[in-house]
Design a protein around this motif. Structure first.
Motif, PDB file in Angstrom:
ATOM      1  N   ARG A  77       3.943  -7.230   6.123  1.00 15.61           N
ATOM      2  CA  ARG A  77       2.595  -7.804   6.081  1.00 15.61           C
ATOM      3  C   ARG A  77       2.726  -9.231   5.551  1.00 15.61           C
ATOM      4  O   ARG A  77       2.554  -9.470   4.354  1.00 15.61           O
ATOM      5  CB  ARG A  77       1.686  -6.981   5.165  1.00 15.61           C
ATOM      6  CG  ARG A  77       1.257  -5.653   5.744  1.00 15.61           C
ATOM      7  CD  ARG A  77       0.090  -5.074   4.976  1.00 15.61           C
ATOM      8  NE  ARG A  77       0.386  -4.920   3.554  1.00 15.61           N
ATOM      9  CZ  ARG A  77      -0.537  -4.619   2.633  1.00 15.61           C
ATOM     10  NH1 ARG A  77      -1.792  -4.483   2.978  1.00 15.61           N
ATOM     11  NH2 ARG A  77      -0.186  -4.474   1.372  1.00 15.61           N
ATOM     12  N   ALA A 100       7.764  -2.105  10.151  1.00 16.42           N
ATOM     13  CA  ALA A 100       7.965  -0.892   9.358  1.00 16.42           C
ATOM     14  C   ALA A 100       9.005   0.025   9.981  1.00 16.42           C
ATOM     15  O   ALA A 100       9.817   0.636   9.274  1.00 16.42           O
ATOM     16  CB  ALA A 100       6.634  -0.146   9.203  1.00 16.42           C
ATOM     17  N   GLU A 101       9.014   0.095  11.313  1.00 15.80           N
ATOM     18  CA  GLU A 101       9.961   0.997  11.981  1.00 15.80           C
ATOM     19  C   GLU A 101      11.407   0.513  11.862  1.00 15.80           C
ATOM     20  O   GLU A 101      12.342   1.278  12.155  1.00 15.80           O
ATOM     21  CB  GLU A 101       9.590   1.179  13.451  1.00 15.80           C
ATOM     22  CG  GLU A 101       9.470  -0.106  14.243  1.00 15.80           C
ATOM     23  CD  GLU A 101       8.063  -0.650  14.287  1.00 15.80           C
ATOM     24  OE1 GLU A 101       7.740  -1.338  15.283  1.00 15.80           O
ATOM     25  OE2 GLU A 101       7.286  -0.402  13.342  1.00 15.80           O
ATOM     26  N   ASP A 135       0.848  -1.179   0.000  1.00 23.27           N
ATOM     27  CA  ASP A 135       0.000   0.000   0.000  1.00 23.27           C
ATOM     28  C   ASP A 135       0.894   1.243   0.000  1.00 23.27           C
ATOM     29  O   ASP A 135       2.112   1.150   0.110  1.00 23.27           O
ATOM     30  CB  ASP A 135      -0.969  -0.014   1.193  1.00 23.27           C
ATOM     31  CG  ASP A 135      -0.264  -0.065   2.545  1.00 23.27           C
ATOM     32  OD1 ASP A 135       0.879   0.424   2.657  1.00 23.27           O
ATOM     33  OD2 ASP A 135      -0.876  -0.588   3.507  1.00 23.27           O
ATOM     34  N   MET A 136       0.286   2.417  -0.141  1.00 21.81           N
ATOM     35  CA  MET A 136       1.080   3.628  -0.280  1.00 21.81           C
ATOM     36  C   MET A 136       1.869   3.934   0.993  1.00 21.81           C
ATOM     37  O   MET A 136       2.964   4.494   0.931  1.00 21.81           O
ATOM     38  CB  MET A 136       0.187   4.811  -0.644  1.00 21.81           C
ATOM     39  CG  MET A 136      -0.313   4.777  -2.077  1.00 21.81           C
ATOM     40  SD  MET A 136       1.047   4.680  -3.285  1.00 21.81           S
ATOM     41  CE  MET A 136       1.852   6.261  -2.987  1.00 21.81           C
ATOM     42  N   LYS A 137       1.330   3.554   2.150  1.00 22.27           N
ATOM     43  CA  LYS A 137       2.068   3.775   3.392  1.00 22.27           C
ATOM     44  C   LYS A 137       3.379   2.992   3.386  1.00 22.27           C
ATOM     45  O   LYS A 137       4.442   3.527   3.719  1.00 22.27           O
ATOM     46  CB  LYS A 137       1.217   3.380   4.595  1.00 22.27           C
ATOM     47  CG  LYS A 137       1.923   3.570   5.928  1.00 22.27           C
ATOM     48  CD  LYS A 137       1.032   3.161   7.098  1.00 22.27           C
ATOM     49  CE  LYS A 137       1.756   3.328   8.430  1.00 22.27           C
ATOM     50  NZ  LYS A 137       0.887   2.920   9.569  1.00 22.27           N
ATOM     51  N   GLU A 138       3.292   1.715   2.986  1.00 22.98           N
ATOM     52  CA  GLU A 138       4.504   0.897   2.931  1.00 22.98           C
ATOM     53  C   GLU A 138       5.469   1.412   1.875  1.00 22.98           C
ATOM     54  O   GLU A 138       6.688   1.410   2.073  1.00 22.98           O
ATOM     55  CB  GLU A 138       4.132  -0.560   2.639  1.00 22.98           C
ATOM     56  CG  GLU A 138       3.455  -1.259   3.803  1.00 22.98           C
ATOM     57  CD  GLU A 138       2.996  -2.650   3.423  1.00 22.98           C
ATOM     58  OE1 GLU A 138       3.105  -3.541   4.277  1.00 22.98           O
ATOM     59  OE2 GLU A 138       2.538  -2.834   2.279  1.00 22.98           O
ATOM     60  N   ARG A 157       5.867   4.472   0.944  1.00 23.27           N
ATOM     61  CA  ARG A 157       6.533   5.665   1.473  1.00 23.27           C
ATOM     62  C   ARG A 157       7.576   5.285   2.524  1.00 23.27           C
ATOM     63  O   ARG A 157       8.650   5.894   2.569  1.00 23.27           O
ATOM     64  CB  ARG A 157       5.501   6.623   2.068  1.00 23.27           C
ATOM     65  CG  ARG A 157       4.596   7.276   1.030  1.00 23.27           C
ATOM     66  CD  ARG A 157       3.742   8.389   1.648  1.00 23.27           C
ATOM     67  NE  ARG A 157       2.833   8.956   0.668  1.00 23.27           N
ATOM     68  CZ  ARG A 157       1.571   8.587   0.526  1.00 23.27           C
ATOM     69  NH1 ARG A 157       1.045   7.661   1.331  1.00 23.27           N
ATOM     70  NH2 ARG A 157       0.805   9.145  -0.397  1.00 23.27           N
ATOM     71  N   VAL A 158       7.251   4.302   3.368  1.00 18.31           N
ATOM     72  CA  VAL A 158       8.222   3.831   4.364  1.00 18.31           C
ATOM     73  C   VAL A 158       9.478   3.319   3.664  1.00 18.31           C
ATOM     74  O   VAL A 158      10.606   3.602   4.083  1.00 18.31           O
ATOM     75  CB  VAL A 158       7.597   2.726   5.246  1.00 18.31           C
ATOM     76  CG1 VAL A 158       8.677   1.991   6.031  1.00 18.31           C
ATOM     77  CG2 VAL A 158       6.583   3.325   6.203  1.00 18.31           C
ATOM     78  N   GLN A 159       9.277   2.576   2.583  1.00 20.55           N
ATOM     79  CA  GLN A 159      10.416   2.060   1.836  1.00 20.55           C
ATOM     80  C   GLN A 159      11.251   3.191   1.243  1.00 20.55           C
ATOM     81  O   GLN A 159      12.472   3.207   1.363  1.00 20.55           O
ATOM     82  CB  GLN A 159       9.921   1.120   0.726  1.00 20.55           C
ATOM     83  CG  GLN A 159      11.042   0.496  -0.064  1.00 20.55           C
ATOM     84  CD  GLN A 159      10.535  -0.563  -1.040  1.00 20.55           C
ATOM     85  OE1 GLN A 159      11.051  -1.662  -1.055  1.00 20.55           O
ATOM     86  NE2 GLN A 159       9.549  -0.233  -1.855  1.00 20.55           N
TER      87      GLN A 159
END
Length: 264
Positions: free
Chosen positions: A179, A209-210, A40-43, A45-47
């Motif tokens: 995930r 993610a962190e 998803d877009m959150k992941e 951006r995290v990447q």
């Protein structure tokens, strides 16, 4: 493959061929980053933020300066079911913080978006050709693949890996398990047995993610320094080897499209 060759020739101005010239950089490094629809877009951006943080980190710069020549050549692209050609960042020398910031700023300015499909094999083939066409000569040549799923489209991943290894290119991996999916084989095992390869190759898993930025930084430091990560102690277990076609088998009709030598 002709489209890939034409793109690389246009970017670098040199044909795809190996060179026997003396190294002018310690490392030729290609970062091949998964932007498939399973993220998803959150992941996504995290990447992206993880790579930006790693490229700008003082430890990364110090590792480069500690090399024999004190400079590396780096390139970057994103992939999903196929390589996103507009995402390619052309080869750049990094020898200090200013160079790293220039490269990171180019990456930061690129839009973030995901696409359908997961073709690790296409990423490997494109990345290997990108390295072969590099205008630089590295003492080591590394293709760094990040991903959150198995190969499910394009050529079989094992054949693409074999092609890259035959060219003397080392493949390292970053298996993203933020995930976890309900698969018969864990992604870190799949990457370890079906994706990475070559002398000194390794795979780094990411579970939270962190932890992503730290994992990317660790991976880059190991690649620049040429060191290996500390081994992880695991209990002995008798398990069959991973079927490297298992991801492709999840895609109905995939095996029917393969050449006979790849279709068991």
């Amino acid at each position: 493959m002709l489209r890939v060759s034409a793109l690389i020739l246009a970017m670098t101005g040199v044909p795809m061929q190996a060179t026997a010239a003396s190294p002018d950089v310690d490392l030729e490094l290609v970062l091949a980053v998964d932007m498939s629809g399973s993220m998803d877009m959150k992941e996504a951006r995290v990447q992206r933020l993880g790579y930006l943080d790693a490229l700008r980190h003082p430890d990364f710069i110090n590792a480069i300066r500690g090399g024999y020549l004190g400079r590396i050549a780096i390139s970057y692209f994103e992939w999903a079911g196929m390589v996103n050609e507009p995402s390619v960042l052309a080869w750049q020398i990094i020898k200090n913080a200013e160079d790293a910031e220039t490269f990171a700023a180019k990456l930061e300015a690129r839009p973030i978006g995901t696409r359908s499909g997961t073709s690790i094999s296409e990423a490997i083939l494109f990345g290997a050709n990108l390295i072969e066409s590099s205008p630089y000569s590295g003492a080591r040549r590394v293709l760094d693949i990040s991903g959150d799923g198995p190969n499910n489209i394009g050529p079989p991943v094992a054949s693409a890996r074999a092609d890259a290894l035959a060219r003397g290119i080392v493949i390292n991996g970053l298996a993203i398990l933020i995930r976890p999916t309900d698969l018969s084989v864990t992604l870190d095992r799949y990457y370890a047995e079906c994706v990475v390869g070559g002398p000194g190759s390794f795979m780094v898993p990411v579970h939270e993610a962190e932890d992503f930025a730290a994992a990317v930084r660790q991976k880059l430091l190991l690649e620049v320094s040429g060191r290996l990560p500390a081994p992880i102690a695991r209990p002995a277990a008798v398990t069959p080897p991973v079927d490297c076609l298992f991801g492709e088998k999840l895609n109905p009709g995939f095996l029917d499209q393969l050449e006979p030598e790849f279709n068991p």
